[in-house]
Design an enzyme around this catalytic site. Sequence first.
Site, PDB file in Angstrom:
ATOM      1  N   HIS A  98      -6.340  -2.553   3.610  1.00 19.48           N
ATOM      2  CA  HIS A  98      -7.410  -1.725   2.898  1.00 19.48           C
ATOM      3  C   HIS A  98      -6.592  -0.638   1.950  1.00 19.48           C
ATOM      4  CE1 HIS A  98      -6.717   0.070   6.800  1.00 19.48           C
ATOM      5  NE2 HIS A  98      -6.923   1.455   6.277  1.00 19.48           N
ATOM      6  N   HIS A 100      -6.497   3.178   0.147  1.00 18.81           N
ATOM      7  CA  HIS A 100      -7.411   4.480   0.308  1.00 18.81           C
ATOM      8  C   HIS A 100      -7.653   5.003  -0.972  1.00 18.81           C
ATOM      9  CE1 HIS A 100      -7.050   5.368   4.513  1.00 18.81           C
ATOM     10  NE2 HIS A 100      -6.300   4.519   4.456  1.00 18.81           N
TER      11      HIS A 100
HETATM   12  P1  5GP Z   1      -5.557   3.537   8.261  1.00 20.56           P
HETATM   13  O1  5GP Z   1      -5.349   4.788   8.851  1.00 20.56           O
HETATM   14  O2  5GP Z   1      -5.873   2.288   8.898  1.00 20.56           O
HETATM   15  O3  5GP Z   1      -4.861   3.431   6.819  1.00 20.56           O
HETATM   16  O4  5GP Z   1      -7.111   4.103   7.573  1.00 20.56           O
HETATM   17  C1  5GP Z   1      -8.219   3.394   8.401  1.00 20.56           C
HETATM   18  C2  5GP Z   1      -9.527   4.517   7.588  1.00 20.56           C
HETATM   19  O5  5GP Z   1     -10.807   3.763   7.945  1.00 20.56           O
HETATM   20  C3  5GP Z   1      -9.285   5.928   8.087  1.00 20.56           C
HETATM   21  O6  5GP Z   1      -9.385   7.024   7.077  1.00 20.56           O
HETATM   22  C4  5GP Z   1     -10.930   6.001   8.850  1.00 20.56           C
HETATM   23  O7  5GP Z   1     -11.471   7.118   8.489  1.00 20.56           O
HETATM   24  C5  5GP Z   1     -11.687   4.633   8.382  1.00 20.56           C
HETATM   25  N1  5GP Z   1     -12.677   4.225   8.926  1.00 20.56           N
HETATM   26  C6  5GP Z   1     -12.351   3.788  10.241  1.00 20.56           C
HETATM   27  N2  5GP Z   1     -13.368   3.131  10.808  1.00 20.56           N
HETATM   28  C7  5GP Z   1     -14.422   3.462   9.876  1.00 20.56           C
HETATM   29  C8  5GP Z   1     -15.817   2.872   9.767  1.00 20.56           C
HETATM   30  O8  5GP Z   1     -16.303   2.275  10.750  1.00 20.56           O
HETATM   31  N3  5GP Z   1     -16.315   3.146   8.625  1.00 20.56           N
HETATM   32  C9  5GP Z   1     -15.833   3.851   7.864  1.00 20.56           C
HETATM   33  N4  5GP Z   1     -16.688   4.003   6.771  1.00 20.56           N
HETATM   34  N5  5GP Z   1     -14.535   4.246   7.726  1.00 20.56           N
HETATM   35  C10 5GP Z   1     -13.803   3.873   8.665  1.00 20.56           C
END
Ligand code: 5GP
Length: 136
Positions: A98, A100
Amino acid sequence: MDCIFCKIANGEIPAATLYEDEEFRVIMDMGPAAKGHSLILPKEHYANIYELPEEKAAKAFLLAKKMAGAMTEALDTDGFNIVQNNGSAAGQTVFHFHMHLIPRYEKDGAGFGWNPGNLSDADRDEVLSKVKRVLQ
Ligand code: 5GP
Ligand code: ZN
């Protein structure tokens, strides 16, 4: 495989969706760093940038550009971060690729970053020679 972002991207679990096409869904992050923080999710599962095919990576960045422009206009942002984490050491917590999309506002206090070190001669020489060798 039990992947939350597979389920969200493919509409099995509802999420606030800003944009959707055949290959991607853009949703609002449930733990925003700043107002409007959203995520680009490919509908197919790739754990990280290493698994992401080149063509999908190119399309993801084109979509990031489109979203950054639209969100900057719509939300009147002062700046914009695009962040993409790979591996737990890099802060990845959901192992479905993903990107951001983080709108920034003067004095929003989001304040993520790093403490700059110093580039030593030894590190410079080592990194240059090792990475160039792999790229050859
Ligand atoms: P990472 O730390 O893996 O780069 O980012 C994961 C992101 O996904 C975090 O910013 C977290 O808030 C978001 N996130 C995790 N689970 C969910 C979910 O079930 N729904 C949504 N909308 N965001 C999620
Ligand atoms: Zn997945």
